[in-house]
Design an enzyme around this catalytic site. Structure first.
Site, PDB file in Angstrom:
ATOM      1  N   GLY A 205      44.802  52.946  36.040  1.00 19.61           N
ATOM      2  CA  GLY A 205      43.611  52.112  36.249  1.00 19.61           C
ATOM      3  C   GLY A 205      43.816  50.722  35.708  1.00 19.61           C
ATOM      4  CG  ASN A 206      41.891  47.561  37.127  1.00 14.16           C
ATOM      5  OD1 ASN A 206      40.778  47.176  36.792  1.00 14.16           O
ATOM      6  ND2 ASN A 206      42.152  48.015  38.356  1.00 14.16           N
ATOM      7  NE  ARG A 207      41.731  45.296  28.712  1.00 13.25           N
ATOM      8  CZ  ARG A 207      41.865  44.083  28.189  1.00 13.25           C
ATOM      9  NH1 ARG A 207      42.944  43.380  28.431  1.00 13.25           N
ATOM     10  NH2 ARG A 207      40.917  43.581  27.431  1.00 13.25           N
ATOM     11  CB  SER A 208      38.097  45.502  36.579  1.00 13.65           C
ATOM     12  OG  SER A 208      36.881  45.108  37.148  1.00 13.65           O
ATOM     13  CB  ALA A 272      40.269  44.838  39.303  1.00 13.28           C
TER      14      ALA A 272
END
Ligand code: CTP
Length: 403
Positions: A205-208, A272
């Protein structure tokens, strides 16, 4: 200007002090009309010191001056912050059982209200109907926004930030309030971070946080648009009054966006998106190998959703991309942005700088917007709500063909 600030009885009343201060520092003559309940939350001396005028509360004071109508008649602008569910109900019904109710009824000035209440109260059918009534009478709403509420809970209902209330109130008074310039328009927003599963319990995943995308959906709704939000993983609750479609992976986001974009005048890709996904998803949990052994993940590229939907024929529809870059200077950010918009083929690109500590979970943002030829058409900073509003101003004008 002679500005009446109405304060009603909610916890957010303490933040109304900054609304008063902002208006006073902007050079205005501010007269506070506080309900009895408001004075339980914030003291009269504070309000008098900050507003530099006597605070009015009681209908039966200074009756010889016919104060119950005089304050409203003299006002050039009325700002009610916070506006509780109870006050909103009273305003919708034209009740005048206190000084604030009389003041509003006796005035022809523009009225700007900043609702603040718990999510359940905001979503209650009675409140929703009352808000609609006020909107249809031309009363301007600022917020509420989504965020931390009084207790441990979070959701829609938080009062807009004082600076945003001041800015919007002054814009309304000068005739340049955002109004409902997206009325009749359909706006699609993608928000949050996609997640690519590795096995039943893990993902990449990502930090958005999705905050900026949610703020855009709320701002578009408040400007009168019919809004669809395609939500990947969000760290904030979804807003009310918009259609929400949930997705998890880039493939799901592509399918939902491709299906929805043709029916929307404006598509804003704030999500994102994971550029890569694992080549395969394990059916069972991937087990740890022998101590010290490395694990290699093989990834394949995901389709580029923005480039895909931008390449389709789309007369009259606008498509907007976002690009969060780890640029070391504003010049580098714009250079990266110019290359990206040329590659993606969208109409506008909203650029911002991100790093280990900037950009993601914060309430503030700072953006530069490029048009298709790479020219800077907007630079905006402030809360994600005010940035969302400024950004939408560009697209609303572009949709109507205004310069
Ligand atoms: N985007 C998309 N599909 C992808 C990747 C990105 O639609 N597979 C969209 C994002 O929603 C955003 C824009 O493209 O609106 C820019 O995303 P970004 O990650 O900055 O672009 P990339 O092409 O992935 O470039 P980079 O090499 O900088 O990651």
């Amino acid at each position: 200007m002679n500005i009446v600030v109405g304060i009603t009885g909610g916890i957010a009343a303490y933040k109304a002090v900054n609304v008063i201060r902002g208006l006073v520092l902007a050079g205005h003559d501010v007269h506070v009309v506080a309900t009895e309940a408001a004075l339980r939350f914030v003291g009269r001396p504070t309000l008098e010191a900050i507003s530099r005028n006597t605070v009015n509360t009681d209908l039966y004071e200074a009756v010889a001056e016919v104060r119950h109508v005089a304050i409203g008649q003299a006002a050039d602008l009325i700002v009610i912050a916070p506006a509780t569910a109870n006050t909103i109900a009273k305003l919708a019904n034209g009740l005048a059982d206190d000084l604030l109710g009389n003041t509003v009824l006796a005035s022809t000035a523009p009225v700007v209200i900043a609702p603040a209440m718990h999510t359940e109260m905001w979503q209650n059918a009675a409140t929703a109907a009352n808000v609609e009534t006020l909107r249809s009478r031309g009363i301007h709403l600022v917020g509420p926004v989504t965020g931390q509420l009084t207790g441990k809970d979070a959701g829609v209902g938080r009062m807009a930030e004082p600076d945003d209330i001041v800015a919007e109130a002054l814009a309304v008074a000068s005739g340049s309030g955002r109004g409902r310039d997206l009325e009749g328009r359909r706006v699609l927003v993608t928000a949050g971070g996609t997640r690519e599963p590795l096995d039943p319990v893990r993902f990449i995943g990502n930090r958005s946080s999705g905050r900026q995308g949610v703020a855009l959906a709320e701002a578009a709704r408040d400007r009168g648009a019919s809004v669809t939000l395609i939500a990947a993983h969000l760290e904030v609750p979804t807003p009310t009054g918009v259609t929400v479609l949930r997705v998890e992976t880039t493939a799901e986001l592509l399918a939902a966006t491709s299906a929805e974009a043709p029916g929307h005048d404006l598509t804003i890709m704030a999500a994102a998106v994971a550029d890569y996904r694992p080549v395969g998803v394990a059916d069972g949990k991937i087990k740890k190998a022998a101590t010290g052994e490395r694990l290699t993940l093989e990834l394949v590229q995901n389709p580029d959703i923005l480039a895909t939907i931008s390449a389709e024929s789309r007369a009259g529809r606008l498509i907007v991309g976002f690009a969060a870059e780890t640029a070391s200077s504003p010049e580098e950010l714009v250079e990266l942005g110019r290359a990206k918009i040329a590659r993606k083929g969208c109409d506008y690109l909203v650029l911002n700088t991100v790093g280990w500590t900037t950009g993601f979970a914060t309430a503030d943002n700072s953006v530069t917007v490029l048009d298709a030829s790479g020219d800077i058409v907007l630079e905006a900073s402030g809360s994600k709500t005010s940035v969302a509003d400024d950004i939408l101003g560009v697209f609303a004008a572009a949709l109507t063909g205004a310069p």
